[in-house]
Design a protein around this motif. Sequence first.
Motif, PDB file in Angstrom:
ATOM      1  N   THR A 112      63.473  35.778   0.591  1.00 41.09           N
ATOM      2  CA  THR A 112      62.790  34.926   1.556  1.00 41.09           C
ATOM      3  C   THR A 112      63.639  34.728   2.804  1.00 41.09           C
ATOM      4  N   ASN A 117      59.159  32.977  15.194  1.00 45.68           N
ATOM      5  CA  ASN A 117      58.004  33.328  14.358  1.00 45.68           C
ATOM      6  C   ASN A 117      57.217  34.485  14.956  1.00 45.68           C
ATOM      7  N   GLN A 153      58.207  35.746   2.905  1.00 44.74           N
ATOM      8  CA  GLN A 153      58.646  36.398   1.674  1.00 44.74           C
ATOM      9  C   GLN A 153      58.429  37.898   1.783  1.00 44.74           C
ATOM     10  N   GLU A 170      66.820  35.050  -4.117  1.00 42.85           N
ATOM     11  CA  GLU A 170      66.783  34.006  -5.137  1.00 42.85           C
ATOM     12  C   GLU A 170      67.110  34.606  -6.507  1.00 42.85           C
ATOM     13  N   ASP A 204      53.931  35.369   5.442  1.00 42.01           N
ATOM     14  CA  ASP A 204      54.108  33.924   5.533  1.00 42.01           C
ATOM     15  C   ASP A 204      53.658  33.272   4.224  1.00 42.01           C
ATOM     16  N   THR A 219      66.768  29.310   9.297  1.00 35.83           N
ATOM     17  CA  THR A 219      67.943  30.139   9.008  1.00 35.83           C
ATOM     18  C   THR A 219      68.046  31.294  10.007  1.00 35.83           C
ATOM     19  N   ARG A 268      58.620  27.764   9.159  1.00 33.83           N
ATOM     20  CA  ARG A 268      57.902  28.583   8.194  1.00 33.83           C
ATOM     21  C   ARG A 268      58.842  29.321   7.257  1.00 33.83           C
ATOM     22  N   THR A 269      58.268  29.817   6.169  1.00 34.20           N
ATOM     23  CA  THR A 269      58.997  30.617   5.192  1.00 34.20           C
ATOM     24  C   THR A 269      58.251  31.927   5.019  1.00 34.20           C
ATOM     25  N   SER A 311      54.442  29.840   3.748  1.00 35.01           N
ATOM     26  CA  SER A 311      54.709  28.429   4.037  1.00 35.01           C
ATOM     27  C   SER A 311      53.674  27.538   3.350  1.00 35.01           C
ATOM     28  N   THR A 318      63.672  31.822   6.135  1.00 36.34           N
ATOM     29  CA  THR A 318      63.075  30.679   6.827  1.00 36.34           C
ATOM     30  C   THR A 318      63.324  30.830   8.320  1.00 36.34           C
ATOM     31  N   THR A 319      62.425  30.280   9.082  1.00 34.43           N
ATOM     32  CA  THR A 319      62.581  30.332  10.538  1.00 34.43           C
ATOM     33  C   THR A 319      63.885  29.659  10.950  1.00 34.43           C
TER      34      THR A 319
END
Length: 79
Positions: free
Chosen positions: A24, A47, A71, A18, A59, A29, A68-69, A61, A26-27
Motif C-alpha cells: 500500500t 493523487n 493498494q 504489510e 484507491d 507518505t 487516500r490509500t 480509501s 498513502t498520499t
Amino acid sequence: MPRRYEIEAAFRKAIVIEPSGRRTVTTQTFLENLKAVNWHWTMREANIWIETYVTTFKDISGQEGEARTFQLFNPNGGL
C-alpha cells in the motif's frame, strides 16, 4: 533543485509491505518522500500524479477527501 526522476523514486520508497504481503501507499507518505527530494506538492497534486502515472495501484480509501490509500493490484486476475 528537484528532478523529475525523483518523483517515481519517492513513490517506490512510499510503498509499505504489510505482513500479509499487501502493498500500500498513502498520499501522506508519498508527500513526505517528495519533500525529502525538494518536491512540494499538495495532496491533490500527488493523487493526480498517482492516478495518471501508476496503473498498478487502485484507491482503497475508506473515507472521502484527499488523504487516500492505494493498494497494488494485478489486473490479470490476482490481487
